[in-house]
Write a protein that holds these residues in place. Structure first.
Motif: not given
Length: 867
Positions: A31, A561, A564, A567, A569-572
RNA sequence: GCCCGGGUGGCGAAAUGGUAGACGCAUGGGACUUAAAAUCCCCUGACCGUAAGGUCGUGCCGGUUCGAGUCCGGCCCCGGGCACCA
């Protein structure tokens, strides 16, 4: 640790390495990583009861080769798989058996997973997703809420296929030739309240951004055609009875306005009733009824035979004041443009055909500039080519293309026209009257309750409320708060449709009729007493569910992601993994899936939650595999090949190799049981070169550090490294395999070979036949007991080893091959000519002739032109 | 009808404008074997020729070029998509 088998026993070897990979998570995507990322995605499958088809492993093998290759090249590879598991067959099965579609779906998933695992694909199973999982569709619903609050979702009465016999609404694909796929009952059009997504708001961007993606041209063209942009003008024609208001038409050819001899309204056009004269009333009414009864299919089927009725009314041509009759005909469609046209029979084939049939006048207003093309000097009508205007006061003599904008501008100055762009693309009918789909996170409330809710949660509602009116009551669409998601499907007693056109959910009263907390989204059945608190209102849930497309519109984002909970998918994750670098799937999704997903992606981009404008930067379609008889594989033809059978008889490594060796990935190609033996033998041959019949390392393989391979073998190895690498990058897997076969033949002929050379070759083979390569790698001591061939970096070729000192030069005389000779590279032309003249095979062809020209391509060809 | 993609040996196919048919399958011949399977070797586009060699050959007809499967124009056939979108 390798197996102990002496012969190439793929039935033992393949499961062995599959469990090794699973235990060691060799396919896991990190990840976070300092490595560059590579995201390679297959179109995820619908887990049908029929199990995997041979077409699935074709595309999947290609992406698996790329995934394994990219890992060896040092990339952090994301190669995920999941299930597009909502869908009609599961619901039909549920109707038939009474079991919950989820249980049938899960059974199918188990079977698909078993089959896919048996193929040895390096999917990161930790990222498996399932569109029917509430943890997944929670975010599908969330994205819908985003569309909703941006005003991109609305409700409308739309015609859908209704089957009275089945008492249900059918999807387009369930209807053939006006009959239901199931049972063959007649179907009809019926208007039902539907959810619609405003994809047309994105038409221009969906079209423009196609330029930026690396897709097959044919697919881009299909999307372009589907969006169907055309530039033209809307022009207002006054009606003779001015009180009725102007008639607005759309045309792409304002330059032909002087050639307009009649007007046509679609039968559904709202002005038809008002403008029809009393003498024509009956005829028009009759015609409207007939065309309403026609299905879309019939309307297009009867395309050759145009029909229409005169309305008795007249319009006034704004350019010259001409009085033109108004007709009603179903060759004009209400759904495009304004549902009304000006007919210019001289320059439109459809109008011409209609004019001939009903003896309407034809006025030519464009004349070809190139008179030589029309021998008699008169042009054949209808004429749609290039030319200049005639019979057009004030414009005669001008080229048509210039006149288009000039006439539009002149009329616009008078306020009776405006330049307009039209699209064929329609808004997307997004609801199904089904059980097995994502429920809409919407409840219907009255005006007062909506106003209160909207005031409490202003960020969640669109600027204009979405409403519908039934029996005089207006209902307001109130979204669930995102925190109340997922909205799960209730269990139902019967999966049979409600019978009135609503989904089976309409029968689940406790789920449907609610006390609803407008602030939290909490709900209790309306049959219970109203809970205490000011926010509780009476509400009815939306009973439609989303179409199967919904889940597949954004799954590629979830893979970055997948677990999760906060959300989608995380912004990262979205920043690191981004969108797929390569997307592989069938061309049958060229338009719908790929267009819908692009639309959602752009909405998410506008929301600022994804950083890229386009979801699929590079797209590839694998071709269809036909049966041995050259026909499409189908149960009824009995020519279906199941992966399970081949894995049992030849092993998956052979299957994978064969699927790739068949021909170019994108081509349509027939399966052949005979030819698969060829690649199977190829593997056997390598096995025999590496191991003795006792399963020990072959004595011909040297482990002595001082041993040097024959230079030809070394050179071929480096050529093969280059070729296989280049071909994988270019997705030319068939020729990559050919080059490995050439190497294997050379290896076989070599009396001895170094272990290093053999191990390098196995690395090249590993992406294609991974179990086989692992086994031999381990047996030849390529690493310690716990290592995997996949963990080793991809071999690099040494350009110095590719250098050639001698090349075969072909001698031609007058372009004909007359001889050839090995010559040193960089041979000067004069020397080459001398060699040719001295060559016994060439000389006779030069005898008694003089060389008039010399074409010399060093290292390739010497062509002597003689006379 | 319109828009794509494709037509190369007996078959699947390969070929930056430069030896057409790599690689594989099948057929035939040979080796090994008591025999078979497996394996290995050789032949295999067509025609003429004992051979050396020659002529023709990438759906059809033309063109460009020293040279065309490849580029250009026209046509035929097969597959896919769209289809009254003004």
């Amino acid at each position: 640790m390798a197996t102990q088998c002496k012969e190439y026993n793929f039935l033992e070897i393949e499961p062995h390495w599959q469990s090794f990979w699973e235990e060691n998570h060799t396919a896991r995507a990190e990840q976070t990583s300092s490595k560059p990322k590579y995201y390679v995605l297959d179109m995820f499958p619908y887990p049908s009861g029929a199990g995997l088809h041979i077409g699935h492993p074709e595309g999947y093998t290609a992406t698996d080769i790329i995934a394994r290759y990219k890992r060896a090249k040092g990339f952090n590879v994301l190669h995920p798989i999941g299930w597009d598991a909502f869908g009609l067959p599961a619901e039909q099965h549920a109707v038939k058996t009474g079991t919950h579609p989820a249980s049938n779906t899960q059974n199918n998933i188990v079977n698909f997973k078993r089959q896919i695992k048996a193929l040895g694909f390096s999917y990161d199973w930790d990222r498996e997703i399932d569109t029917t999982d509430p943890k997944y569709f929670r975010w599908t619903q969330w994205i819908f809420l985003q569309l909703f609050k941006r005003g991109l979702a609305y409700v409308d009465e739309r015609p859908v296929w209704w089957c009275p016999e089945l008492r249900t609404v059918l999807a387009n694909e369930e209807v053939t030739d006006g009959k239901s796929e199931v049972g063959g009952f007649p179907v009809e059009r019926r208007n039902l309240r539907q959810w619609v997504l405003r994809i047309t708001a994105y038409a221009e961007r969906l079209l423009a951004d196609l330029k930026a993606v690396d897709w097959p041209d044919s697919t881009k063209r299909m999307q372009e055609a589907w969006i169907g942009r055309s530039e033209g003008a809307e022009i207002l024609f006054k009606l003779e009875r001015e009180a009725l208001g102007p008639l607005k038409i759309f045309t792409t050819r304002p330059d032909t306005l002087f050639g307009c001899t009649y007007m046509v309204l679609a039968p559904e056009h709202p002005l038809v009733n008002a403008l029809t004269t009393s003498e024509q009333k009956a005829a028009i009414e009759d015609y409207r009824k007939k065309s309403a009864g026609k299905s879309d299919l019939e309307r297009t089927d009867l395309a050759k035979d145009k029909s229409g009725v005169c309305s008795g009314a007249f319009a006034i041509n704004p350019i010259n004041g001409a009085r033109v009759p108004i007709w009603v005909a179903d060759y004009v469609l209400m759904g495009y443009g304004t549902g009304a046209i000006m007919a210019v029979p001289a320059h439109d084939e459809r109008d011409y055909e209609f004019a001939v049939k009903y003896a309407l006048p034809v006025i030519q207003v464009i004349e070809p500039t190139d008179h030589s093309a029309n021998c008699a000097g008169t042009s054949k009508l209808p004429y749609v080519g290039d030319g200049n205007l005639v019979h057009s006061d004030g414009y005669t003599g001008l080229p048509w293309a210039d006149t288009k904008s000039k006439i539009t501008a002149d009329l616009a100055a008078r306020g009776v026209a405006s330049a307009t762009i039209n699209y064929k693309l329609r808004d997307w009918l997004f609801s199904r009257q089904r059980y097995w789909g994502e429920p809409f996170p919407i409840v219907w409330v009255n005006a007062a309750d909506y106003a209160r809710a909207a005031a409490a949660r202003p960020g969640d509602v669109p600027s204009a409320p979405v409403t519908y009116t039934s029996e005089g009551v207006t209902h307001y669409a109130l979204p669930l708060p995102p925190t109340a998601l997922p909205l799960e499907l209730p269990s139902v007693e019967t999966y049979l449709p409600s019978g009135n056109g609503e989904s089976p959910l309409a029968n689940v009263t406790p789920w449907l009729e609610l006390w609803f907390d407008v602030e939290t989204g909490a709900a209790v059945p309306a049959s219970e007493s109203r809970p205490v608190g000011h926010a509780w209102v009476r509400a009815r849930r939306e009973t439609n569910t989303m179409p199967q497309w919904a889940g597949s519109c954004w799954y590629y984002l979830r893979f970055t992601d997948p677990t999760n909970a906060a959300t989608f998918a995380s912004p990262e994750a979205l920043k690191y993994w981004g969108v797929p670098d390569l997307y592989v799937g069938g061309a049958e999704h060229a338009v719908l899936h790929l267009l819908y997903a692009r639309f959602w992606h752009k909405v998410l981009f506008d929301l600022g939650v994804v950083p890229q404008v386009e979801p699929f930067t590079k797209l590839f379609h694998q071709g269809i595999i036909l049966g041995e008889d050259g026909e499409k594989m189908s149960k009824s033809r009995g020519n279906v090949v199941s992966p399970d059978t081949i894995i049992a008889s030849h092993g998956t490594d052979t299957l994978r190799l064969y699927l790739m060796f068949l021909g170019p990935l994108e081509a349509m190609k027939p399966w052949s049981m005979q030819q698969i033996e060829g690649v199977h033998r190829f593997l056997h041959k390598i096995w025999r070169e590496c191991l003795t019949i006792d399963g020990e390392m072959s004595p011909k393989i040297s482990t002595d550090a001082a041993f040097a391979d024959a230079p030809e073998l070394t050179k071929l190895l480096h050529e093969t490294i280059k070729k296989v690498g280049d071909d994988i990058e270019g997705m030319r897997f068939n020729t990559a395999i050919s080059s490995m076969m050439i190497f294997a033949n050379a290896l076989q002929k070599a009396p001895r070979a170094s272990r290093a050379t053999v191990l390098t070759f196995l690395q090249l083979l590993a992406p294609f036949a991974p179990h086989f390569a692992e086994e031999l790698w381990a047996r030849l001591g390529g690493g310690d007991a716990k290592s995997s061939i996949q963990a080793t970096p991809w071999p690099a070729f040494d350009p110095a080893k590719l250098a050639v000192t001698e090349v075969k030069l072909v001698f031609q005389v007058n372009g004909k091959h007359r001889g050839d000779q090995l010559v040193p590279t960089g041979l000067p032309q004069a020397d080459a000519v001398a060699l040719a003249q001295a060559n016994p095979k060439v000389a006779p062809h030069l005898e008694g002739k003089s060389v008039v020209r010399i074409i010399y391509v060093p290292g390739k060809i010497l062509n002597l032109v003689v006379a």
